[in-house]
Scaffold this motif. Structure first.
Motif, mmCIF file in Angstrom:
data_model
loop_
_atom_site.group_PDB
_atom_site.id
_atom_site.type_symbol
_atom_site.label_atom_id
_atom_site.label_comp_id
_atom_site.label_asym_id
_atom_site.label_seq_id
_atom_site.Cartn_x
_atom_site.Cartn_y
_atom_site.Cartn_z
ATOM 1 N N SER A 1 15.818 -28.440 -40.375
ATOM 2 C CA SER A 1 15.006 -28.656 -39.172
ATOM 3 C C SER A 1 15.016 -27.389 -38.338
ATOM 4 N N LEU A 2 13.968 -27.225 -37.539
ATOM 5 C CA LEU A 2 13.866 -26.075 -36.646
ATOM 6 C C LEU A 2 13.532 -26.578 -35.253
ATOM 7 N N ASP A 3 14.371 -26.186 -34.300
ATOM 8 C CA ASP A 3 14.182 -26.565 -32.895
ATOM 9 C C ASP A 3 13.862 -25.286 -32.129
ATOM 10 N N PHE A 4 12.659 -25.220 -31.530
ATOM 11 C CA PHE A 4 12.198 -23.996 -30.872
ATOM 12 C C PHE A 4 12.336 -24.129 -29.361
ATOM 13 N N LYS A 5 12.946 -23.129 -28.760
ATOM 14 C CA LYS A 5 13.028 -23.036 -27.310
ATOM 15 C C LYS A 5 12.563 -21.643 -26.899
ATOM 16 N N PHE A 6 11.618 -21.597 -25.975
ATOM 17 C CA PHE A 6 11.194 -20.292 -25.475
ATOM 18 C C PHE A 6 11.331 -20.293 -23.961
ATOM 19 N N ALA B 1 -1.893 -10.297 -17.160
ATOM 20 C CA ALA B 1 -0.984 -11.219 -17.845
ATOM 21 C C ALA B 1 -1.775 -12.428 -18.323
ATOM 22 N N ILE B 2 -1.674 -12.729 -19.596
ATOM 23 C CA ILE B 2 -2.366 -13.904 -20.131
ATOM 24 C C ILE B 2 -1.397 -15.037 -20.424
ATOM 25 N N LEU B 3 -0.108 -14.746 -20.380
ATOM 26 C CA LEU B 3 0.944 -15.756 -20.389
ATOM 27 C C LEU B 3 1.953 -15.362 -19.322
ATOM 28 N N GLN B 4 2.390 -16.357 -18.499
ATOM 29 C CA GLN B 4 3.281 -16.028 -17.400
ATOM 30 C C GLN B 4 4.475 -16.986 -17.384
ATOM 31 N N SER B 5 5.615 -16.472 -17.855
ATOM 32 C CA SER B 5 6.897 -17.186 -17.746
ATOM 33 C C SER B 5 6.804 -18.639 -18.210
ATOM 34 N N VAL B 6 6.317 -18.808 -19.425
ATOM 35 C CA VAL B 6 6.229 -20.154 -19.977
ATOM 36 C C VAL B 6 7.570 -20.506 -20.602
ATOM 37 N N SER B 7 8.172 -21.599 -20.133
ATOM 38 C CA SER B 7 9.432 -22.086 -20.700
ATOM 39 C C SER B 7 9.185 -23.490 -21.225
ATOM 40 N N ALA B 8 9.512 -23.700 -22.462
ATOM 41 C CA ALA B 8 9.252 -25.010 -23.066
ATOM 42 C C ALA B 8 10.102 -25.166 -24.311
ATOM 43 N N ARG B 9 9.951 -26.325 -24.946
ATOM 44 C CA ARG B 9 10.701 -26.623 -26.155
ATOM 45 C C ARG B 9 9.813 -27.415 -27.103
ATOM 46 N N VAL B 10 9.874 -27.048 -28.382
ATOM 47 C CA VAL B 10 9.150 -27.771 -29.421
ATOM 48 C C VAL B 10 10.193 -28.360 -30.344
ATOM 49 N N LYS B 11 10.251 -29.693 -30.390
ATOM 50 C CA LYS B 11 11.346 -30.379 -31.079
ATOM 51 C C LYS B 11 10.929 -30.858 -32.463
ATOM 52 N N ASN C 1 16.972 -23.083 -33.160
ATOM 53 C CA ASN C 1 18.256 -23.750 -33.414
ATOM 54 C C ASN C 1 19.364 -23.136 -32.577
ATOM 55 N N ASP C 2 19.031 -22.921 -31.286
ATOM 56 C CA ASP C 2 19.980 -22.399 -30.294
ATOM 57 C C ASP C 2 20.433 -20.976 -30.580
ATOM 58 N N LYS C 3 19.710 -20.270 -31.402
ATOM 59 C CA LYS C 3 20.071 -18.883 -31.681
ATOM 60 C C LYS C 3 18.870 -17.990 -31.402
ATOM 61 N N LEU C 4 19.144 -16.823 -30.807
ATOM 62 C CA LEU C 4 18.089 -15.865 -30.522
ATOM 63 C C LEU C 4 17.629 -15.256 -31.850
ATOM 64 N N CYS C 5 16.404 -15.557 -32.260
ATOM 65 C CA CYS C 5 15.938 -15.183 -33.599
ATOM 66 C C CYS C 5 14.540 -14.584 -33.538
ATOM 67 N N ASN C 6 14.206 -13.922 -34.630
ATOM 68 C CA ASN C 6 12.836 -13.462 -34.857
ATOM 69 C C ASN C 6 12.157 -14.475 -35.765
ATOM 70 N N ILE C 7 11.050 -14.999 -35.327
ATOM 71 C CA ILE C 7 10.399 -16.067 -36.092
ATOM 72 C C ILE C 7 9.945 -15.582 -37.471
ATOM 73 N N LYS C 8 9.774 -14.272 -37.637
ATOM 74 C CA LYS C 8 9.359 -13.746 -38.938
ATOM 75 C C LYS C 8 10.427 -13.969 -40.006
ATOM 76 N N ASP C 9 11.686 -14.160 -39.560
ATOM 77 C CA ASP C 9 12.752 -14.424 -40.526
ATOM 78 C C ASP C 9 12.623 -15.806 -41.151
ATOM 79 N N ASP D 1 25.312 -24.476 -35.986
ATOM 80 C CA ASP D 1 24.738 -24.884 -37.276
ATOM 81 C C ASP D 1 24.207 -26.318 -37.230
ATOM 82 N N ARG D 2 23.630 -26.705 -36.095
ATOM 83 C CA ARG D 2 23.200 -28.083 -35.926
ATOM 84 C C ARG D 2 21.966 -28.414 -36.757
#
Length: 994
Positions: free
Chosen positions: A343-348, A360-370, A409-417, A647-648
């Motif tokens: 599973s992948l849990d995305f937080k930005f 600016a076309i995006l301004q400080s958007v904070s959200a989560r995709v579960k 998954n609670d880790k700072l990652c590059n989505i390309k990985d 490792d959740r």
């Protein structure tokens, strides 16, 4: 004086032996009395096989009128010398003629032949005794010695004993001069003037020792080009009539017809097979392969055996899944395909995007995709919905400035990985329109699923995808486009989704999957996505625009954005109405569509909505002072209790150890044990069904549980985490898919072959055997004007015709599907495998196109090129032009690339092969230079015995006799073009490939 060979006809050792024999004959002259002794002498010198012939000739020499005057001995000397002279293929040069004029026979030599020296072997005759010229003012002069070179006609008796019979030259009269200046041979200016053997004739010597030649018409079944001594056999599939100058070669034309018949028959067979397959599916009235409802209405998950709630989203009720449904088999595929990442849990956090101009076309958007639910990204026009999705997927222009951070998954990652396990469905329906629904979905599955899957397993999984998306009844229908009828718009959207679902991604992002669809089709797409997310536990996020009420009600999570890319709301669908009612007093009426109502209010009061949201969250966006926020926090607290923070979302070493401990203790692992492990690991969706399917997949012994060895297979798949077919298999699949594309476009293929055939016809009608060069010495004096440009010009026209035929097809080969390549590259397809497979599939078109060009050209042209020679040149030229067109298609839009490719296809043969004042470096860097050189060599090489072909080659700086190198250089340049094209393909538009 020693004799000088002009062109040795035999090996050096044999020619030197002839010289030795001639010297021996002269030295033995004093002992020869009559013809019989001549025969004996030749026999003693190991020439018995020619002794009788020599004797007969000496006897004829005795009959010469000069014998009566000077005696028999005087004739015997030149007889033997002429015999060896002609047999050795030697001729007197111009310097010899000058020496002969100074020859002075002494009276002693004439009185006593035994006193004659080697320089007295001819009877000198002055020009006043030579045959007169047709122009009385012209003075005849000796042209050559008592011989006639191969390829020339000397239809008069030549005798060494009589110098007046030697070939002569007379200066041309006015009519002859005009003919020569017009590149034509003129009539003989003297009875003893030699001529070039004309096309359609064969001019052979009477014998090896007698240079007098005989002019005969070319016999039937053979052909005779200019300068023919021995006619050439026509061979099979070649027509040669009497007086045939150039053979009419039907070989390529016959092969072309055979290929066309096979191609048309195969395409008709494929068409009938596809029609029958589609009719078979339609006859089932849309019933799905695995049972369940048809495409008539939206499908919900079926209630049957087993099932259970997912791990994280406790507010979502996961319905159980029937074992005979397509969803059940779809879950089986998703479960088997997963490796480490389940599973992948995305937080930005504070995600922003700034253009180079500072806007600016995006301004400080904070959200989560579960995971395990469908999250909708909504907002009015200009809210940055698609921009947010592209930013999350790493598809933004590198010149844009991106701020904030993304955690997976609670880790700072590059989505390309994670691109091999993340699917992205673009807003446009990007797919191979020439292929069928099944072809598109199956290709994605075969290239992206784990390599351990068998063909049968992949086919079954594709069937499940088709059924789940209600596409089974149109699976053998081509997609079609705006010009070609195919599937409907809603079905095309579902194919667009199915391409990604077939790869069993762990997360799926969709950009407006319902845009352009009617409300029913949009609802079907949304329900299909919800079913997949709830059953498999994958993460689904989509940008959606103006959903109908039923679609709105089917959503799980909602993210509202205001114009300018600002957050207005993020939460569960059930929390939307309470939030807007409590904080902004926005209450939709019963007749309002909630989605339209809230987006209208956001568009009208964007600043207020954004400020209200900001006042109810902290800087991290984690604490809200609203009812919706409190509910969300309660859920997050329960998650923390149920799962560890590390490792959740993965099955790691701890799980491995736990399962190994179960096996070591002698406890077999059943579905309940595996379900517990999956729940502890944080797997979403119908975990109970997933555990059951995992046991079924690896339970080879059919015991209902996993033994130690079977468990090791499961753990190996989990830990290995392999995705995608191997390189060679991806090459083969790209090759086969491209072939299907070409066969599914018969009109395009027909037009291409028609264009190539028409080009071959034009060049064939225009091609006449044009070469007229400078005659070899000493016949240079009777040469017409040299047509040095005609052969290179013919080669240039052939190159231009091939280029015009091949360039547009070469551009469309890659250029027309670059968007498909970008999509596939962004999810991990091997770019080199795609390029190699696609390039190899084009080679069949090149082979067939070259056959069509040569087939018409050789039938209509007057050429001495053989089918193999012309075909090799045309084939490698096609190959190079395709490569050049590929380079252009990678750098320019298709419409512009077509024009540029055609222009270059016209200019390269001109400046690279014909214009002489272009630098050699430029010429040798083009394919046309080498192709023209090969064409030039093949065209004039047969005339080397009558023309100074090296002089003509020097004019163009060509090197003769290196055709293999020429053809290899064209292929090499074509390969270089393709390397450049590949580099350009992976270098340009990088953001679209990531």
């Amino acid at each position: 004086r020693p004799l000088r060979p002009l062109r040795p006809l035999r090996p050096l050792r044999y020619t030197m032996a002839r010289h030795v024999l001639a010297i021996a004959l002269v030295a033995s002259l004093g002992h020869v009395v009559n013809a019989d002794e001549c025969v004996d002498l030749v026999d003693s010198l190991a020439c018995s096989d020619q002794a009788a012939e020599c004797g007969a000739y000496v006897t004829s020499c005795y009959a010469s009128p000069f014998v009566d005057t000077y005696g028999p001995y005087k004739c015997c000397v030149p007889a033997f010398l002429e015999y060896n002279y002609v047999s050795a293929g030697m001729t007197l040069t111009n310097s010899d003629i000058a020496d002969l004029k100074t020859c002075d026979l002494s009276a002693g030599c004439l009185a006593d032949p035994k006193t004659c020296t080697g320089s007295d072997f001819v009877q000198f005759t002055g020009s006043d005794h030579l045959s007169p010229c047709s122009d009385e003012k012209a003075t005849p002069q000796i042209l050559t010695g008592p011989s006639c070179a191969s390829g020339f006609l000397c239809d008069f008796e030549i005798s060494l004993c009589n110098m007046t019979t030697w070939p002569q030259y007379c200066s041309p009269d006015t009519d002859c001069s005009i003919d020569l200046l017009q590149y034509q041979f003129c009539d003989k200016q003297s009875e003893f003037e030699p001529q070039v053997c004309q096309p359609g004739h064969a001019c052979s010597r009477k014998s090896r020792w007698n240079a007098t030649s005989v002019n005969k018409l070319c016999p039937d079944g053979k052909y005779c080009i200019m300068g023919t001594e021995t006619p050439e056999d026509c061979g099979a599939l070649v027509k040669c009539d009497e007086k045939a100058q150039n053979p009419i070669q039907y070989g390529c034309f016959v092969y072309m017809l055979i290929i066309d018949v096979i191609l048309v028959s195969f395409m008709r067979y494929r068409g009938n097979h596809q029609t029958a397959s589609q009719a078979s599916v339609i006859s089932k009235k849309g019933k799905q392969k695995f049972g369940g409802p048809s495409d008539d209405h939206a499908v919900a998950l079926l209630g049957a055996e087993g099932g259970g709630s997912g791990s994280l989203n406790s507010d979502i009720d996961y319905a159980p899944i029937a074992s005979d449904s397509s969803t059940y088999h779809l879950v089986r595929g998703f479960t088997r395909a997963r490796g480490r990442i389940f599973s992948l849990d995305f937080k930005f956090d504070k995600l922003g995007l700034i253009l180079p101009n500072g806007n600016a076309i995006l301004q400080s958007v904070s959200a989560r995709v579960k995971p395990g639910c469908v999250t909708a990204i909504m907002g009015p026009s200009g809210a940055g919905k698609t921009t947010l999705l592209n930013t999350l997927m790493g598809k933004v222009d590198p010149s844009f400035k991106q701020t904030g951070e993304l955690r997976i998954n609670d880790k700072l990652c590059n989505i390309k990985d994670f691109r091999s396990v993340i699917g992205f469905v673009p807003q446009e329906d990007i797919m191979m329109r020439e292929l069928t629904v099944r072809d598109n979905i199956e290709y994605s599955a075969r290239t992206r699923l784990p390599p351990s899957w068998t063909d049968a397993e992949i086919s079954q999984h594709v069937d499940a995808v088709l059924d789940a998306l209600s596409l089974a009844h149109v699976q053998h229908t081509r997609i079609g486009d705006e010009k070609t009828r195919g599937v409907s718009g809603g079905q095309r959207k579902r194919v667009n989704i199915g391409i990604e679902v077939a790869a069993c991604p762990v997360a799926l992002y969709l950009d407006e999957p319902t845009s352009g669809l009617d409300s029913t089709a949009a609802l079907e797409v949304t329900d299909a996505l919800k079913n997949i997310a709830h059953a498999t536990g994958i993460t689904v996020a989509m940008v959606i625009h103006q959903p109908r009420y039923e679609i709105w009600a089917a959503l799980d999570e909602v993210l509202f954005l205001a114009p300018g890319g600002r957050t207005v709301f993020l939460g569960n669908l059930k929390e939307v109405e309470p939030y807007f009612q409590a904080k902004m007093d926005m209450i939709p009426s019963e007749r309002d569509n909630p989605a339209d109502f809230y987006m209208d209010r956001i568009a009208e009061s964007a600043d207020r909505c954004v400020e209200v949201w900001k006042t109810n969250v902290n800087e991290d966006g984690e604490e809200r002072g609203s009812m919706a926020a409190r509910a969300l926090e309660q859920r997050r607290s329960s998650e923390a209790e149920r799962r560890s923070a590390t490792d959740r979302m993965t099955i790691g070493t701890g799980v491995n150890t736990k399962l190994q401990a179960m096996t070591t203790a002698g406890r077999n692992v059943n579905a309940d044990d595996l379900e517990e492990v999956l729940r502890d690991a944080g797997v979403f969706g119908d975990v109970k069904t997933q555990a059951k399917l995992l046991v079924e997949s690896y339970d080879k012994s059919q015991t209902g549980y996993l033994s130690k060895d079977e468990l090791q297979l499961l753990l190996a798949q989990v830990e290995k985490d392999e995705r995608g077919a191997p390189f060679w298999k991806q090459c083969a699949m790209a090759h086969n898919r491209s072939l299907k594309q070409q066969l599914n476009k018969p009109i395009a293929l027909l037009l291409e072959l028609g264009t190539v055939s028409f080009a071959g016809c034009l060049m064939g009608f225009a091609a006449k055997n044009p070469y007229t060069g400078i005659l070899v010495a000493p016949y240079t004096l009777i040469s017409p004007a040299n047509q040095v440009t005609l052969v290179p010009m013919s080669a240039m026209f052939v190159g231009m015709a091939v280029g015009l035929s091949a360039a547009p097809t070469g551009v469309s080969s890659f250029g027309a599907e670059l968007v498909v390549y970008w999509r596939e590259a962004s999810v991990g397809h091997n770019t080199l495998a795609y390029f190699i497979g696609k390039s190899f599939s084009n080679f069949y078109r090149i082979l067939v196109g070259a056959v069509h060009f040569c087939g018409f050209y050789l039938v209509l042209a007057e050429t001495i090129l053989t089918p193999g020679q012309l075909y090799s040149i045309v084939l490698v030229t096609f190959f190079a032009v395709y490569g050049m067109a590929c380079v252009i298609s990678m750098m320019l839009p298709t419409e512009t690339a077509n024009l540029i490719a055609v222009v270059l296809a016209l200019l390269i043969p001109v400046f690279g092969g014909f214009v002489r004042n272009v630098g050699m470096g430029v010429k040798m860097a083009t394919y046309s230079w080498w192709a023209n050189e090969a064409f030039f060599t093949y065209s004039i090489k047969p005339y080397e015995h009558i023309y100074m072909i090296d002089k003509t080659a020097h004019v163009w700086s060509y090197t003769l006799d290196q055709t293999t190198k020429d053809l290899c250089c064209v292929v090499l340049i074509g390969m270089i073009y393709r390397i450049i094209a590949y580099i350009a393909m992976i270098s340009f538009n990088k953001e679209k490939q990531s």
